[in-house]
Design an enzyme around this catalytic site. Structure first.
Site, PDB file in Angstrom:
ATOM      1  CG  ASP A 118      -1.131   4.289   2.745  1.00 36.07           C
ATOM      2  OD1 ASP A 118      -1.112   5.184   1.869  1.00 36.07           O
ATOM      3  OD2 ASP A 118      -2.006   4.221   3.614  1.00 36.07           O
TER       4      ASP A 118
ATOM      5  CG  HIS B  78      -2.826   8.296  -0.963  1.00 35.56           C
ATOM      6  ND1 HIS B  78      -4.010   7.622  -1.196  1.00 35.56           N
ATOM      7  CD2 HIS B  78      -2.434   7.936   0.289  1.00 35.56           C
ATOM      8  CE1 HIS B  78      -4.287   6.886  -0.122  1.00 35.56           C
ATOM      9  NE2 HIS B  78      -3.357   7.056   0.789  1.00 35.56           N
TER      10      HIS B  78
ATOM     11  CB  THR C 104      -6.436   2.396   0.119  1.00 38.35           C
ATOM     12  OG1 THR C 104      -5.224   3.074   0.431  1.00 38.35           O
ATOM     13  CG2 THR C 104      -6.266   0.912   0.404  1.00 38.35           C
TER      14      THR C 104
ATOM     15  CG  ASP D   9      -2.123   0.866   1.087  1.00 43.51           C
ATOM     16  OD1 ASP D   9      -1.977   2.011   0.619  1.00 43.51           O
ATOM     17  OD2 ASP D   9      -3.228   0.415   1.460  1.00 43.51           O
TER      18      ASP D   9
ATOM     19  CG  ASP E  94      -2.874   1.354  -2.661  1.00 43.17           C
ATOM     20  OD1 ASP E  94      -1.657   1.645  -2.523  1.00 43.17           O
ATOM     21  OD2 ASP E  94      -3.697   1.459  -1.742  1.00 43.17           O
ATOM     22  CG  HIS E  95      -2.431   5.152  -3.265  1.00 41.26           C
ATOM     23  ND1 HIS E  95      -1.514   5.568  -2.326  1.00 41.26           N
ATOM     24  CD2 HIS E  95      -3.371   4.461  -2.587  1.00 41.26           C
ATOM     25  CE1 HIS E  95      -1.897   5.148  -1.130  1.00 41.26           C
ATOM     26  NE2 HIS E  95      -3.017   4.447  -1.251  1.00 41.26           N
TER      27      HIS E  95
ATOM     28  CG  HIS F  39      -1.526   8.392   5.277  1.00 45.19           C
ATOM     29  ND1 HIS F  39      -2.233   9.320   4.543  1.00 45.19           N
ATOM     30  CD2 HIS F  39      -1.762   7.193   4.696  1.00 45.19           C
ATOM     31  CE1 HIS F  39      -2.879   8.694   3.564  1.00 45.19           C
ATOM     32  NE2 HIS F  39      -2.600   7.406   3.629  1.00 45.19           N
TER      33      HIS F  39
HETATM   34 ZN   LIG Z   1      -3.232   5.833   2.394  1.00 45.15          ZN
END
Ligand SMILES: [Zn+2]
Length: 491
Positions: free
Chosen positions: A265, A426, A146, A109, A312-313, A269
């Site tokens: 991920d 994101h 996500t 992630d 995912d990003h 953040h």
């Molecule tokens: Zn995230």
């Protein structure tokens, strides 16, 4: 396709350098000539002229020799590169131990494209070196969040079509809330890969993936093969669970498996993409890939399994100064918090019935472009039907009528509060390069060491069904795309 426009960032042109090089010899000859004609001493002039003529002759001979060499060199190198560009056609490699193809889809992630260079990642690079990589990253769908993206990867559908239009939203028809723990089938449209696989009487296994717990079609999230999401399960245990499936009798090994990691991920953040904490998280993911490779090698199946590693990003840093407050638009229009379904990085507004979305869009944009709203120019508001079509973000009632596109790194909030801090985010336009993630395919159906251009993640569904040789459900990917990524079957 977004992939084409998103590729326009490539290397600067080298034309100026070539121009300088080719001008240099003629510039020096001209200056030599000018110098000699300027001299006022005749004997010196004659000597100079003789030298000059000799030099011209020598230069001519040298140039002829050089051009002959150049001809030989280029003609031979052209032949060599011609031979290189048309090797005997490579085909997918036969399985040595497994008796059916297996696809293992791994997601890390928020693995922003480029994280693989932050720190030594020998295991990820082993997959890259011996597999096929999207050279400038995998393009997520919009919004680059996500849940919408994980579900696009396994359905081949844009969020407007698979129904998961955000990580949280309200169904305007029923007034019900979708959250990341909503498992009722009504939210999850389309046909995810585990369902497609089950529809063909084959076995799938999910070690977490958004939507995997949802009962759909032939997929009823079978115990032992469908793990309910639990973020406290250590990554090692997740890898080992996947490996344990390869200890089953050959016929019982699932043909499709998913493996999910929350990192990096989670750290992104908190601290943004450039913190040492990210570097450590990336190294941690690499260790998990190493554990996976070792386990597969021990079982003699590493070269038989098609591993598709994606994120995912991406992730971008956000900070206090890049804020836009809806309350600053009060001179033009009042936007009550109850109208706002999501602030950042996708502003989504559903006004009550009777209030014209169009008039809200006009007034908001008037304020935002007036120069009197701090950072206003970094937010642009649209009726969803008027969003750029490359975003594919309008064909669902679940998408509120007003969508604001926020520039990379900016955030929208209702009003000023005392506590602001820096972190990462994101969800922005999928054309933004920092939102890009990775794609690596390794295994019998992927060429070794091949680089392919960036593509959107809705193409992955067809890659998997194509490897498994099963009929997939209709989706937004293109069937012809698979042949540009996968090796053809031997004839
Ligand atoms: Zn995230």
């Amino acid at each position: 396709m977004g992939s084409v426009s998103a590729l326009n960032f490539t290397k600067p042109t080298q034309i100026p350098t070539q121009g300088e090089d080719s001008q240099n010899p003629s510039t020096s000859l001209l200056s030599f000539d000018t110098d000699s004609s300027d001299t006022s001493n005749p004997p010196q002039k004659r000597t100079t002229t003789t030298i000059f003529i000799s030099l011209i002759l020598i230069t001519c001979i040298a140039l002829s020799a050089a051009s002959a060499f150049a001809f030989l060199f280029f003609s031979s190198s052209t032949t060599a590169s011609d031979q290189k560009s048309s090797p005997p056609e490579e085909t997918s490699r036969p399985l040595t131990k497994l008796n059916h193809p297996v696809v293992l889809l791994v997601s890390s992630d928020g693995f922003r494209f480029g994280y693989q260079f932050k720190t030594p990642t020998p295991n990820i690079h082993r997959l890259i070196a011996n597999g096929t990589e999207a050279e400038t990253g995998l393009i997520p769908v919009f919004p680059t969040l996500t849940f919408p993206n994980h579900y696009s990867i396994v359905t081949g559908l844009y969020p407007a079509y698979h129904g998961i239009v955000n990580n949280h939203f309200i169904d305007p028809l029923t007034g019900e809330f979708f959250t990341m723990s909503s498992h009722e089938p009504k939210w999850w449209l389309g046909e995810p890969l585990w369902d497609t696989v089950a529809n063909h009487g084959l076995r799938a296994a999910t070690q977490f993936w958004p939507g995997a717990e949802v009962h759909k079609g032939s997929w009823n999230c079978p115990e032992e093969f469908c793990m309910f999401y639990n973020s406290s399960v250590p990554f090692e245990q997740r890898v080992d669970k996947i490996l344990s499936f390869f200890d089953l009798p050959s016929d019982e090994i699932p043909v499709f498996m998913t493996l999910y990691f929350e990192d990096p991920d989670h750290q992104g953040h908190k601290v943004g993409p450039d913190d040492p904490e990210i570097t450590e998280a990336v190294a941690g993911i690499d260790r998990m890939i190493g554990r996976l490779i070792n386990g597969l090698e021990k079982r003699g199946v590493f070269e038989d399994v098609d591993i598709i590693m994606v994120g995912d990003h991406g992730m971008v840093g956000t900070c206090d100064k890049k804020l836009i407050f809806l309350d600053d638009l009060a001179s033009w229009i009042n936007i009550p918090a109850e109208w706002v379904q999501s602030y950042s990085p996708v502003l989504a507004i559903r006004p009550p019935p009777g209030v014209s979305p169009w008039s809200i869009v006009v007034k908001m944009n008037e304020g935002l472009t007036s120069g009197r709203v701090p950072n206003g120019k970094h937010l642009k508001v649209y009726l969803k039907e008027e969003l750029p079509s490359r975003l594919h973000y309008s064909a669902s009632d679940r998408i509120p009528p007003i969508i604001g596109l926020i520039e990379e790194g900016f955030k929208v909030e209702q009003k000023r509060t005392k506590h602001q801090e820096c972190g990462g985010s994101h969800g922005y336009d999928n054309e933004v390069f920092s939102m890009r993630t990775i794609f690596i395919g390794h295994g019998p159906d992927f060429a070794r060491g091949r680089k392919v251009p960036s593509f959107e993640n809705v193409q992955i569904y067809n890659l998997v069904t194509s490897i498994l040789k099963i009929q997939g459900a209709p989706n937004n990917g293109s069937l012809s795309f698979t042949s540009s990524i996968l090796l053809p079957s031997p004839k």
